[in-house]
Design a protein around this motif. Structure first.
Motif, mmCIF file in Angstrom:
data_model
loop_
_atom_site.group_PDB
_atom_site.id
_atom_site.type_symbol
_atom_site.label_atom_id
_atom_site.label_comp_id
_atom_site.label_asym_id
_atom_site.label_seq_id
_atom_site.Cartn_x
_atom_site.Cartn_y
_atom_site.Cartn_z
ATOM 1 N N PRO A 190 0.849 -1.198 0.000
ATOM 2 C CA PRO A 190 0.000 0.000 0.000
ATOM 3 C C PRO A 190 0.884 1.248 0.000
ATOM 4 O O PRO A 190 1.938 1.266 0.619
ATOM 5 N N GLY A 191 0.449 2.248 -0.729
ATOM 6 C CA GLY A 191 1.197 3.502 -0.790
ATOM 7 C C GLY A 191 2.109 3.610 -2.003
ATOM 8 O O GLY A 191 2.606 4.689 -2.314
ATOM 9 N N VAL A 192 2.333 2.490 -2.717
ATOM 10 C CA VAL A 192 3.199 2.520 -3.908
ATOM 11 C C VAL A 192 2.356 2.894 -5.117
ATOM 12 O O VAL A 192 1.326 2.271 -5.390
ATOM 13 N N ASP A 193 2.801 3.912 -5.847
ATOM 14 C CA ASP A 193 2.111 4.328 -7.064
ATOM 15 C C ASP A 193 2.677 3.586 -8.272
ATOM 16 O O ASP A 193 1.957 2.962 -9.027
ATOM 17 N N ARG A 194 3.997 3.652 -8.447
ATOM 18 C CA ARG A 194 4.628 2.972 -9.585
ATOM 19 C C ARG A 194 6.106 2.777 -9.297
ATOM 20 O O ARG A 194 6.682 3.427 -8.424
ATOM 21 N N ILE A 195 6.707 1.879 -10.081
ATOM 22 C CA ILE A 195 8.138 1.580 -9.964
ATOM 23 C C ILE A 195 8.771 1.793 -11.328
ATOM 24 O O ILE A 195 8.210 1.402 -12.359
ATOM 25 N N GLN A 196 9.941 2.388 -11.321
ATOM 26 C CA GLN A 196 10.702 2.596 -12.555
ATOM 27 C C GLN A 196 12.082 1.993 -12.344
ATOM 28 O O GLN A 196 12.719 2.212 -11.310
ATOM 29 N N VAL A 197 12.546 1.216 -13.340
ATOM 30 C CA VAL A 197 13.866 0.596 -13.281
ATOM 31 C C VAL A 197 14.622 0.980 -14.541
ATOM 32 O O VAL A 197 14.087 0.880 -15.649
ATOM 33 N N ALA A 198 15.854 1.427 -14.374
ATOM 34 C CA ALA A 198 16.685 1.790 -15.522
ATOM 35 C C ALA A 198 18.022 1.075 -15.409
ATOM 36 O O ALA A 198 18.610 0.994 -14.331
ATOM 37 N N GLN A 199 18.457 0.536 -16.531
ATOM 38 C CA GLN A 199 19.780 -0.081 -16.594
ATOM 39 C C GLN A 199 20.806 1.035 -16.760
ATOM 40 O O GLN A 199 20.693 1.859 -17.660
ATOM 41 N N VAL A 200 21.782 1.060 -15.873
ATOM 42 C CA VAL A 200 22.805 2.100 -15.910
ATOM 43 C C VAL A 200 23.807 1.747 -17.004
ATOM 44 O O VAL A 200 24.294 0.616 -17.065
ATOM 45 N N PRO A 201 24.131 2.694 -17.886
ATOM 46 C CA PRO A 201 25.040 2.379 -18.997
ATOM 47 C C PRO A 201 26.486 2.215 -18.531
ATOM 48 O O PRO A 201 26.899 2.764 -17.513
ATOM 49 N N ASN A 202 27.228 1.421 -19.290
ATOM 50 C CA ASN A 202 28.682 1.328 -19.125
ATOM 51 C C ASN A 202 29.281 1.130 -20.513
ATOM 52 O O ASN A 202 28.582 1.281 -21.512
ATOM 53 N N ASP A 203 30.551 0.759 -20.597
ATOM 54 C CA ASP A 203 31.188 0.653 -21.913
ATOM 55 C C ASP A 203 30.683 -0.535 -22.733
ATOM 56 O O ASP A 203 30.965 -0.633 -23.917
ATOM 57 N N GLN A 204 29.899 -1.433 -22.130
ATOM 58 C CA GLN A 204 29.374 -2.587 -22.857
ATOM 59 C C GLN A 204 27.842 -2.605 -22.938
ATOM 60 O O GLN A 204 27.274 -3.387 -23.671
ATOM 61 N N VAL A 205 27.191 -1.765 -22.153
ATOM 62 C CA VAL A 205 25.736 -1.802 -22.053
ATOM 63 C C VAL A 205 25.172 -0.405 -22.277
ATOM 64 O O VAL A 205 25.650 0.554 -21.688
ATOM 65 N N LEU A 206 24.155 -0.314 -23.115
ATOM 66 C CA LEU A 206 23.475 0.952 -23.356
ATOM 67 C C LEU A 206 22.465 1.210 -22.235
ATOM 68 O O LEU A 206 21.977 0.275 -21.607
ATOM 69 N N PRO A 207 22.124 2.470 -22.004
ATOM 70 C CA PRO A 207 21.097 2.742 -20.992
ATOM 71 C C PRO A 207 19.749 2.248 -21.488
ATOM 72 O O PRO A 207 19.513 2.170 -22.690
ATOM 73 N N GLY A 208 18.895 1.913 -20.575
ATOM 74 C CA GLY A 208 17.572 1.486 -20.984
ATOM 75 C C GLY A 208 16.646 1.370 -19.804
ATOM 76 O O GLY A 208 17.074 1.106 -18.686
ATOM 77 N N GLU A 209 15.367 1.588 -20.067
ATOM 78 C CA GLU A 209 14.364 1.436 -19.023
ATOM 79 C C GLU A 209 13.839 0.006 -19.097
ATOM 80 O O GLU A 209 13.589 -0.530 -20.166
ATOM 81 N N VAL A 210 13.697 -0.612 -17.931
ATOM 82 C CA VAL A 210 13.167 -1.970 -17.835
ATOM 83 C C VAL A 210 11.678 -1.837 -17.561
ATOM 84 O O VAL A 210 11.275 -1.182 -16.595
ATOM 85 N N THR A 211 10.868 -2.420 -18.414
ATOM 86 C CA THR A 211 9.422 -2.329 -18.260
ATOM 87 C C THR A 211 8.888 -3.632 -17.685
ATOM 88 O O THR A 211 9.131 -4.696 -18.233
ATOM 89 N N CYS A 212 8.185 -3.530 -16.579
ATOM 90 C CA CYS A 212 7.565 -4.695 -15.946
ATOM 91 C C CYS A 212 6.066 -4.468 -15.870
ATOM 92 O O CYS A 212 5.610 -3.383 -15.545
ATOM 93 N N TYR A 213 5.309 -5.494 -16.185
ATOM 94 C CA TYR A 213 3.840 -5.393 -16.132
ATOM 95 C C TYR A 213 3.323 -6.185 -14.963
ATOM 96 O O TYR A 213 3.837 -7.115 -14.512
#
Length: 165
Positions: free
Chosen positions: A142-165
């Motif tokens: 209770p009290g949670v509206d939404r959650i946002q997760v983002a992959q932090v970029p590094n030299d091998q990984v691009l940034p990106g938002e993780v979408t969960c349903y």
């Protein structure tokens, strides 16, 4: 016509066809066992050497969240194994951060007077296998509206938002 055993070049007695077939079966079984062993070893190595990725997790709270709900959310976020502290940002701090980030971008819509930005908790975690199911216990609080997760970029990984349903 029956097959005649052929004499080996070394002068040993000829090998009967049944013995040759048995050796061939043994060779096939040994090759299959080596192949299965190699596949298993590859899977184990791939599992053990998975690269951990860094994620930022934001949990936005409802405007009518209670102090008890806020405390439960913060506590539950500890299950995500944060690298540092779980940080809290109230509505005023969120507005100040928003204004700082977008101060040189007048085209970005601003919250109106009296319009609150949501309170939130933030953490950073390293995980080779972060799953949406890991967030379910927090999302259901209770009290949670939404959650946002983002992959932090590094030299091998691009940034990106993780979408969960």
């Amino acid at each position: 016509m029956t097959e005649q055993p052929t004499a080996p070049p070394s002068g040993e007695p000829p090998t009967p066809p049944a013995a040759r077939a048995s050796r061939l079966r043994l060779l096939v079984v040994a090759a299959a066992a080596m192949l299965v062993g190699a596949l298993v070893a590859t899977g184990v190595v791939a599992f053990l050497t998975r690269e951990e990725r860094e994620y930022g997790v934001w949990v936005y709270l409802k405007s009518d969240v209670t102090e008890e709900q806020r405390a439960a959310v913060k506590s539950a976020m500890g299950s995500l194994q944060p690298e540092g502290d779980v940080e809290y940002e109230d509505s005023e701090q969120a507005r100040e951060r928003f204004e700082e980030i977008y101060k040189d971008m007048p085209e970005v819509a601003r919250p109106g007077p009296g319009e609150e930005l949501p309170e939130s908790f933030t953490l950073t975690t390293r995980n080779a296998d972060l799953q949406c199911a890991d967030l379910d216990p927090i999302r259901k609080l209770p009290g949670v509206d939404r959650i946002q997760v983002a992959q932090v970029p590094n030299d091998q990984v691009l940034p990106g938002e993780v979408t969960c349903y």
